[in-house]
Scaffold this active site. Structure first.
Site, PDB file in Angstrom:
ATOM      1  N   THR A  96       5.761   0.655   3.747  1.00  0.00           N
ATOM      2  CA  THR A  96       4.827   0.504   5.095  1.00  0.00           C
ATOM      3  C   THR A  96       5.358  -1.495   5.972  1.00  0.00           C
ATOM      4  O   THR A  96       5.270  -1.113   7.265  1.00  0.00           O
ATOM      5  CB  THR A  96       3.904   0.851   4.763  1.00  0.00           C
ATOM      6  OG1 THR A  96       3.835  -0.061   3.957  1.00  0.00           O
ATOM      7  CG2 THR A  96       3.821   1.903   4.434  1.00  0.00           C
ATOM      8  N   ASP A  97       5.779  -2.076   4.824  1.00  0.00           N
ATOM      9  CA  ASP A  97       5.963  -3.399   5.699  1.00  0.00           C
ATOM     10  C   ASP A  97       6.619  -3.340   6.612  1.00  0.00           C
ATOM     11  O   ASP A  97       6.750  -3.521   7.420  1.00  0.00           O
ATOM     12  CB  ASP A  97       5.568  -4.101   4.846  1.00  0.00           C
ATOM     13  CG  ASP A  97       4.271  -5.544   4.475  1.00  0.00           C
ATOM     14  OD1 ASP A  97       2.898  -5.029   4.931  1.00  0.00           O
ATOM     15  OD2 ASP A  97       4.523  -5.714   2.789  1.00  0.00           O
ATOM     16  N   ILE A  98       7.683  -2.736   5.571  1.00  0.00           N
ATOM     17  CA  ILE A  98       9.656  -2.885   6.920  1.00  0.00           C
ATOM     18  C   ILE A  98       9.754  -2.136   7.862  1.00  0.00           C
ATOM     19  O   ILE A  98       9.396  -2.124   8.616  1.00  0.00           O
ATOM     20  CB  ILE A  98      10.043  -2.738   5.758  1.00  0.00           C
ATOM     21  CG1 ILE A  98      10.475  -3.306   4.602  1.00  0.00           C
ATOM     22  CG2 ILE A  98      12.147  -2.216   6.280  1.00  0.00           C
ATOM     23  CD1 ILE A  98      11.888  -3.115   3.533  1.00  0.00           C
TER      24      ILE A  98
END
Length: 411
Positions: A182-184
């Site tokens: 989800t960060d990426i």
């Protein structure tokens, strides 16, 4: 180095973010040619510099101060070490923001207001500024004040509820994805939103505030699983490596390991049946159409597994590829970089580093025919470009820089 025109060579980015989501967005813009100035805390810098081992080492094997984690998301940036908890440091960052097109930050909601570095303050100084805030939960809502981390978001956003072995199977239970997905994905959404805002500015003359939340991205990226729920009114469940909407589309055991079959339509299924010498299955009412295969999933999968264990992974892939059946191995990370296709696409690169000599990095997957990605700066050491950037952009001479350094404003 290349003199090829760069798609974003006219764009200046001030990167106040750290860890992964914000830096991933800034690196993407840097790869596309933007000048990216990464502002870091004196002494420690980006949190991920210390997220090791492993660490980058010099030719003598001594650590350089950069972790492998930090190296994954800070290429094509210049590091400037400024303490903006001090008023003079805040003033320097504001002056840089006045000259930049984009600012990226991932502080907690409202966290930069106390320093006068929030959107409202900086947009008064630079109305054309595109200001991108990346937070766990967004600028409003009951969770806006909370800190957000990828693992937490994978759970709250539903991804872990559909990842892992099904209930009753060995090792059952919710499972996160093996990278901070989800960060990426938030970083990629951020770079897309920034490009849209820059394009809009060409028509309006104004910048704008971008509010990106990891939870929003996590929910948006549930994709077909979200729609399965909204239309089918059945809560998706963990299915291991099986697919909820098409069969067979999962891993299968072989004589020496595992392989993947990814059959996406009835024609591919018929070719699979021919390859495994079960042509009658292609006309069997239980299996001929995808909807029927879904209804009879267990029976079909059991039959296929009894066949796939009779040959090695390589033997199956060679056979199935000749029949036009989508398939492949389950590679380790080491095997990924040995794969001839990955090598042909140049997905491993090396860049010059001031202490380590040459450092390996993973290439950008973006391919542009006229304005290709360029690799200009290896991930910088802390404060590596402080003097150069402040001299070029703010006109600070050696005496002024030393004065700031003596006060602890600069690292």
């Amino acid at each position: 180095m290349t003199m090829t025109a760069r798609a974003l060579q006219h764009v200046k980015v001030l990167d106040l973010s750290r860890v992964l989501a914000g830096p991933w967005a800034a690196q993407t813009l840097g790869d596309l040619g933007a000048e990216v100035i990464k502002v870091e805390r004196p002494g420690t810098g980006d949190d991920t510099r210390a997220w090791g081992p492993p660490y980058v080492t010099d030719p003598a094997g001594q650590p350089t101060g950069e972790s492998a984690y930090y190296m994954c998301t800070n290429r094509n940036k210049q590091s400037v070490s400024i303490d903006f908890t001090q008023p003079e440091g805040q003033a320097l960052v504001r002056r840089l923001a006045q000259q930049c097109d984009v600012l990226i930050e991932n502080f907690k909601t409202g966290g930069l207001r106390q320093y006068g570095l929030d959107y409202a303050s900086l947009s008064e100084l630079n109305p054309r500024l595109v200001y991108c805030s990346v937070t766990g939960f967004g600028q409003d809502g009951p969770y806006a004040h909370r800190a957000g981390y990828d693992f937490l978001i994978q759970g709250m956003g539903g991804l872990m509820s559909i990842t892992g072995q099904p209930d009753g199977a060995p090792g059952a239970g919710p499972m996160k994805v093996g990278v901070a997905l989800t960060d990426i994905l938030t970083g990629l959404y951020a770079s897309t939103a920034i490009l849209a805002a820059l394009q809009a500015r060409e028509h309006t003359g104004r910048g704008q505030h971008i509010d990106l939340a990891l939870l929003d991205v996590g929910v948006a990226c549930l994709g077909n699983q979200a729609m399965n729920y909204l239309y089918g009114h059945t809560v998706p469940r963990r299915m291991g490596n099986a697919h909820p909407n098409t069969v067979p589309y999962q891993d299968f055991p072989t004589a020496d390991g595992y392989m993947i079959l990814a059959v996406g339509n009835d024609g591919q299924f018929a070719r699979l049946c021919a390859a495994i010498e079960r042509p009658q299955w292609a006309g069997d009412p239980r299996f001929a159409a995808n909807a029927a295969r879904l209804a009879n999933r267990d029976e079909l999968i059991e039959g296929l597994r009894a066949i796939t264990v009779t040959r090695t992974t390589r033997e199956w892939i060679d056979l199935l590829e000749r029949h036009g059946v989508p398939c492949g191995p389950i590679n380790t990370v080491a095997e990924v970089f040995e794969d001839p296709q990955v090598q042909a696409r140049g997905m491993r690169i090396a860049m010059a580093h001031p202490q380590a000599g040459q450092v390996p990095l993973v290439a950008s997957p973006i391919r542009l025919s006229d304005t290709p990605v360029t690799y200009r700066h290896a991930p910088p050491q802390l404060g590596q470009h402080t003097d150069d950037v402040l001299a070029r952009h703010l006109g600070l001479g050696a005496e002024a820089l030393q004065t700031y350094r003596n006060k602890g404003v600069l690292g």
